[in-house]
Design a protein around this motif. Structure first.
Motif, PDB file in Angstrom:
ATOM      1  N   GLU A 258       0.474  -1.741  -1.972  1.00  0.00           N
ATOM      2  CA  GLU A 258       0.509  -0.278  -1.901  1.00  0.00           C
ATOM      3  C   GLU A 258      -0.134   0.351  -3.124  1.00  0.00           C
ATOM      4  O   GLU A 258      -0.951   1.271  -3.022  1.00  0.00           O
ATOM      5  N   ILE A 259       0.249  -0.167  -4.278  1.00  0.00           N
ATOM      6  CA  ILE A 259      -0.264   0.415  -5.516  1.00  0.00           C
ATOM      7  C   ILE A 259      -1.769   0.220  -5.613  1.00  0.00           C
ATOM      8  O   ILE A 259      -2.509   1.125  -6.000  1.00  0.00           O
TER       9      ILE A 259
ATOM     10  N   GLN B 206       1.953  -0.170 -14.187  1.00  0.00           N
ATOM     11  CA  GLN B 206       2.752  -0.932 -13.240  1.00  0.00           C
ATOM     12  C   GLN B 206       2.057  -2.199 -12.768  1.00  0.00           C
ATOM     13  O   GLN B 206       2.699  -3.198 -12.460  1.00  0.00           O
TER      14      GLN B 206
ATOM     15  N   ASP C 135      -3.813   0.024  -3.146  1.00  0.00           N
ATOM     16  CA  ASP C 135      -4.446   0.946  -2.197  1.00  0.00           C
ATOM     17  C   ASP C 135      -4.605   2.336  -2.809  1.00  0.00           C
ATOM     18  O   ASP C 135      -5.652   2.978  -2.671  1.00  0.00           O
ATOM     19  N   ILE C 136      -3.546   2.782  -3.468  1.00  0.00           N
ATOM     20  CA  ILE C 136      -3.608   4.106  -4.095  1.00  0.00           C
ATOM     21  C   ILE C 136      -4.638   4.094  -5.214  1.00  0.00           C
ATOM     22  O   ILE C 136      -5.437   5.026  -5.358  1.00  0.00           O
TER      23      ILE C 136
ATOM     24  N   LEU D 104       8.316  -5.839  -8.229  1.00  0.00           N
ATOM     25  CA  LEU D 104       7.504  -5.399  -7.099  1.00  0.00           C
ATOM     26  C   LEU D 104       7.358  -6.499  -6.056  1.00  0.00           C
ATOM     27  O   LEU D 104       7.060  -7.649  -6.388  1.00  0.00           O
TER      28      LEU D 104
ATOM     29  N   MET E 194      -8.236   4.487  -4.059  1.00  0.00           N
ATOM     30  CA  MET E 194      -8.639   5.859  -3.773  1.00  0.00           C
ATOM     31  C   MET E 194      -8.840   6.654  -5.053  1.00  0.00           C
ATOM     32  O   MET E 194      -9.842   7.354  -5.222  1.00  0.00           O
ATOM     33  N   LEU E 195      -7.885   6.558  -5.956  1.00  0.00           N
ATOM     34  CA  LEU E 195      -7.921   7.422  -7.141  1.00  0.00           C
ATOM     35  C   LEU E 195      -8.930   6.942  -8.182  1.00  0.00           C
ATOM     36  O   LEU E 195      -9.518   7.756  -8.895  1.00  0.00           O
TER      37      LEU E 195
ATOM     38  N   GLU F  65       4.517  -3.995  -2.106  1.00  0.00           N
ATOM     39  CA  GLU F  65       4.416  -2.864  -3.024  1.00  0.00           C
ATOM     40  C   GLU F  65       3.203  -2.987  -3.939  1.00  0.00           C
ATOM     41  O   GLU F  65       2.564  -1.983  -4.268  1.00  0.00           O
TER      42      GLU F  65
ATOM     43  N   LEU G 178       0.034   4.048 -12.723  1.00  0.00           N
ATOM     44  CA  LEU G 178      -0.259   2.943 -11.808  1.00  0.00           C
ATOM     45  C   LEU G 178      -0.794   1.746 -12.576  1.00  0.00           C
ATOM     46  O   LEU G 178      -0.460   0.596 -12.294  1.00  0.00           O
TER      47      LEU G 178
END
Lengths: 242, 242
Positions: free
Chosen positions: B90-91, B169, B93-94, B83, B97-98, B87, B166
């Motif tokens: 990015e992960i 990762q 950030d997701i 990564l 939210m989740l 990236e 996620l």
DNA sequence: GTCAAGAAGATTGTTGACAATCATACAAAA
DNA sequence: TTTTGTATGATTGTCAACAATCTTCTTGAC
């Protein structure tokens, strides 16, 4: 619409493998409803139809599983996924969050100018469709285009992949939330506000608007699904405690 | 830790297929760093090691790709994903939210009483670790357990699947955000507040807290990654504009 | 010395056959 | 009539070999 699965997008443009080609064909049938939810897809039959061996078919089914279009059960094969009302709700909830993130990131992106004209044109088109109740299908189509436009402008590839996948899964339910002129009017106002705050670069507000719209869409879709009392069995997930 | 990939969890408990067993073994090696990022994984070699044919190995690699642990390039095979800083961002950030959605759903869940004692015990354990700078590793371990506890209590299966993936990762990067005593102190306060509002059933506040914590963790991790100037090449994605 | 073309090797993509497992139907016993 | 056991057929899981393609190394010309 082509509607290629999300998992196919980031791969090599030329020379799609057999598995990918088969996945694309099957994906189309599932999304358009030719293959009804719950239908069993057997490897041998697909292999014979496309005149290939079972290997690529197996792999194609795994690709479709990755997109949530089929459910693979050990020793039992693949079924077209049939979403329960609860699962549709789940997907909408996730989309509400991630669409919010998407639109915030776009509103805060310095390069957003490039896509604003296209976005504004589509939203204007949307307003036109909203005025005429007969243009319901075109309205839904336009919303899909706007969604693709925004998701496509995303730098965050993982977010893009997840959103594409969720989009594919809820394609069949999307129009439910936009089935009444009142909902469409509400929707078009939301999109207009969104374009405005994106132009202004107001990320927080963009997130709030996106989230509110998807949540409203969810509630409308769920309401209609409950009314319709559709078949809501979830094939292959007997552990559900519904 | 077993650290089975997310995609293996919902499958049949008995009689794991060869592909799944191989995926689990390879997954462990990747997560623990035995297989370094960027390393090429060749089907024939794996097949010989596990004394199976290439078929199950192929399938195992697709499973790992689904979890983001390997990147498969057409006609070139599988690489352990490496990564880039972008990236990782990015992960996170997701996840922000989740995780927010997850904790809100849990705070609003009427059944949440069942897991509150375990949760509170773990957070108390966390506070203990935070007081002793030598217990850094145990702190990170405890945070992972709390995360699994919360994600496991989730009714929303799709959200659970995405979060598990996620999580897997970012496992290697997670400790980065908790590497200083100051950050751990900040973190434990966040967890304590979260437990409080979950007990009260305050979903909105739970979401806000979770989101703030992951965002802070992201910023700390990114900061350290930039300092370290690690190898950030993304194998197989040459289109990156870093 | 550098670059291009071609050959050799290695690796993935695909195939058809075999083995293991599961679902169904039928028969027999309680 | 219901239940249990068994046999049969269908379907997925796995394998080893072949084909297509890519990478790398060598050779040759400029």
């Amino acid at each position: 619409m082509p509607s290629t699965p999300a998992s196919l997008v980031p791969r090599a443009p030329l020379t799609l493998s057999l598995a990918e080609q088969i996945a694309a064909r099957l994906s189309e049938r599932i999304v358009t409803g030719i293959y009804a939810p719950g239908r069993r897809i057997m490897e041998q039959a697909v292999a014979e139809e496309f005149v290939v061996s079972r290997g690529p078919v197996r792999e194609a089914l795994r690709l479709l599983e990755k997109d949530g279009l089929v459910t693979i059960l050990p020793r039992r094969g693949a079924l077209v996924t049939n979403l329960s009302i609860g699962e549709v709700e789940e997907i909408f909830d996730i989309r509400a969050m991630l669409n919010g993130l998407r639109d915030r990131l776009i509103a805060e992106d310095a390069e957003r100018e490039h896509m604003l004209p296209a976005l504004e044109a589509e939203v204007a088109n949307l307003a036109r469709c909203a005025r005429d109740p007969a243009l319901g299908d075109e309205y839904v189509e336009t919303v899909s285009r706007i969604d693709r436009l925004l998701t496509g402008a995303l730098g965050n590839r993982r977010l893009k992949t997840i959103l594409d996948s969720l989009m594919l899964q809820t394609l069949r339910y999307r129009q439910l939330g936009l089935s009444t002129p009142a909902r469409r009017k509400q929707s078009v106002q939301s999109w207009q506000k969104l374009v405005k705050v994106i132009r202004e670069g107001n990320g927080e507000e963009a997130e709030r608007i996106a989230r509110a719209r998807v949540t409203a869409s969810r509630d409308a879709a769920i309401e209609l699904l409950r009314r319709g009392t559709r078949k809501t069995a979830v094939p292959g997930k007997p552990s559900g405690s519904d």
